[in-house]
Scaffold this active site. Structure first.
Site: not given
Length: 329
Positions: A33, A37-38, A93, A101, A147, A161
């Site tokens: 994280d 926001t966590g 992002k 990633n 969002y 993928y």
């Protein structure tokens, strides 16, 4: 040796509960994280455990985890309107670069990847209830677009993928989920109402309150995610509670639950706020043998007890004035 799983967004509301569940199931858990926001308080009880390790890292940058991984859960993303309106670029992002990633990491580790999508991919739906076959009604350039489109792109990238590389992937479409460890006043309906009630403020309903939501308790949500990860199904699956309630009726429930006598006041409905939201969970029932077990009455009591335990300083925090007028989920 026990299996090892990477959970991104581990210090968030849902991510922290997933860490608890997988540790309880005997997994070795790697939490990741960037804490934008966590909150480390959500996972501080895990730091003493040998089977838990934590990486402070932003998955929008290259992700490296030493050693083997069997599974990856991608739950890193702002999830409340207050957050993604304040940090729209980071939201886009983490849904695009972050997902790319982690797909690459899953390829490298030969790990199964489950991504957290959302009912927001349906936008303001023209079909009710919303099944996985519905393509949605989304305003790409509206305030919610950062969002909604991040999640829609995330789904597309994941399926690419899966189809092109044969990567083992799973997609959960999460409908409104609530429970302990939610951030008070993050713009979502339940913490907003409970925060107002606990501070003795009037409860704010947008529009006339006839818009609907369907609320799923966090334990039920985690159970659905756990079953989906271990299934053989790669298409998206709705996980949520199909019991629908209007926002006005829900506000009245909150007043009754909290034992307060606050008034309910009305403000203009924000742009693109979904008018109806209820999942069709037929696929989850048939495929996973899953449906929610926790009644809203039981779940809300547990959630209210959590919010009551917060400090006065935490209760005093309010939504940022520039964003409070926007959408509540």
């Amino acid at each position: 040796m026990s299996k090892r799983i990477l959970i991104t967004g581990a210090a968030g509301f849902l991510g922290s509960h997933l860490c608890d569940r997988f540790i309880g199931e005997g997994y070795r858990v790697v939490g990741m994280d960037n804490l934008i926001t966590g909150d480390l308080k959500n996972i501080e009880h895990l730091f003493a455990l040998e089977q838990f390790e934590f990486y402070h890292h932003d998955v929008s940058n290259f992700v490296h985890v030493a050693g083997e991984l069997d599974y990856i859960l991608h739950f890193a993303s702002p999830a409340s309107p207050i957050d993604y309106l304040k940090i729209p670029i980071q939201t886009l992002k983490v849904g695009s670069l972050g997902t790319h990633n982690l797909l690459g990491l899953a390829m490298n580790k030969n790990a199964r990847l489950l991504i957290a999508s959302t009912s927001e991919v349906y936008g303001d739906p023209l079909v009710h209830p919303q099944s996985e076959e519905y393509y949605g009604n989304v305003n790409t350039i509206g305030p919610r677009g950062v969002y909604d489109e991040a999640k829609r792109f995330q789904e597309s990238m994941t399926m690419a993928y899966h189809r092109f590389h044969g990567l083992e992937t799973r997609i959960v479409r999460i409908f409104n989920t609530y429970g302990p460890r939610m951030r008070l006043n993050d713009g979502r309906v339940i913490p907003a109402f409970m925060g107002q009630a606990l501070r003795g403020e009037d409860l704010t309903v947008f529009g006339d309150g006839s818009q609907t939501r369907s609320f799923c308790f966090v334990d039920d949500q985690v159970e659905g995610i756990y079953r989906l990860l271990h299934s053989d199904y790669s298409d998206p699956v709705n996980i949520g509670n199909p019991h629908e309630i209007t926002i006005l009726d829900f506000a009245k429930e909150i007043v009754k639950l909290t034992g307060t006598d606050q008034k309910i006041i009305f403000k203009d409905l924000p742009q693109d706020d979904p008018l109806r939201r209820r999942p069709d969970i037929s696929v989850a029932k048939q495929l996973l043998g899953w449906e929610p077990k926790t009644s809203r009455e039981e779940g809300m009591k547990k959630t209210f007890e959590y919010f009551k335990s917060l400090s006065k300083e935490e209760l005093g925090k309010r939504e940022h004035k520039d964003f409070a007028k926007h959408i509540r989920r």
